[in-house]
Design a protein around this motif. Structure first.
Motif: not given
Length: 248
Positions: A1-29
């Motif tokens: 998807m071109k739009l995410y290719n365009d923003v990939a270099q910045y993505y980790d710097l501003f897209s931090l997810g939601l509170p509790g989201e990572l922990e939720f998926y780690r528990r499920l896995a």
């Protein structure tokens, strides 16, 4: 998807997810033999689950996002199993105990046909008794009307790019209420005078709870729960995330 290719270099710097989201998926896995993440991006969810010792595979439609994921994994001494693929029609060997689609990624399926295709494809890759999990925002009419076609305040804090320059990100959502789509324009602004450095648009669908339940049924599922948070909260408020657990 071109739009995410365009923003990939910045993505980790501003897209931090939601509170509790990572922990939720780690528990499920935890304790699952095989896990698949659809739309794994740069690995915000996938890499921590892999570091937990789980056998996790990822797919994404953006080559540049996957390249960043691989670089991050290599730096930590890992070799991730990731594939360039479309969530609507991918084919992988084997089946999975758990499939996850975090952080509104399912909403990139803009039409009912694409949404059903994505769910059917996920179902084909699930083992019997396996779980499909996802989280998506609740389409809150009051919020949409209030913010429609307006540039929202900069995300806080501003981030610094690899050249040491401060970058601010502004959002401008435009809602199509008839077709249930939102087109979000991201503005990346640099320096004290906020010179525009880049502009990227993304498209998302928005789907209500009863529509989701119909989509699940049309895709062949018969068992699901829709919660209002990552700790199993009841969905009672439009400000909540919809957290869906669907069983095969």
């Amino acid at each position: 998807m071109k739009l995410y290719n365009d923003v990939a270099q910045y993505y980790d710097l501003f897209s931090l997810g939601l509170p509790g989201e990572l922990e939720f998926y780690r528990r499920l896995a935890k304790g699952k033999n095989k896990v698949l993440e659809i739309a794994c991006g740069t690995g915000r969810i996938l890499l921590p689950i892999m570091k937990d010792g789980m056998d996790i595979t990822g797919i994404d439609i953006s080559q540049k996002m996957l390249e960043i994921l691989k670089k991050k994994a290599k730096k930590d001494g890992f070799s991730p199993k990731v594939h360039l693929a479309d969530m609507r029609n991918f084919r992988l060997k084997g089946k999975f105990d758990l499939i996850i689609i975090p952080y509104n990624a399912f909403l990139h399926a803009e039409t009912s046909e694409d949404q059903i295709s994505t769910l059917k494809c996920a179902r084909r890759h699930l083992k019997e008794g396996g779980t499909l999990a996802m989280n998506i925002f609740f389409p809150w009419p009051e919020y949409m009307v209030k913010h429609n076609n307006k540039i929202l305040k900069s995300r806080k804090p501003a981030f610094t790019d690899k050249h040491g320059k401060k970058i601010w990100v502004y959002d401008k959502p435009k809602y199509d209420y008839i077709n249930q789509l939102v087109r979000v324009q991201w503005y990346f602004l640099e320096g004290k005078k906020l010179r525009e450095k880049a502009r990227v648009g993304i498209h998302l669908s928005f789907i209500y709870k009863k529509e989701f339940e119909l989509l699940f049924r049309l895709a062949g599922f018969s068992k699901w729960k829709v919660y209002g948070g990552f700790k199993g909260e009841k969905l009672t408020n439009p400000k909540q995330q919809m957290v869906c657990l669907i069983r095969k």
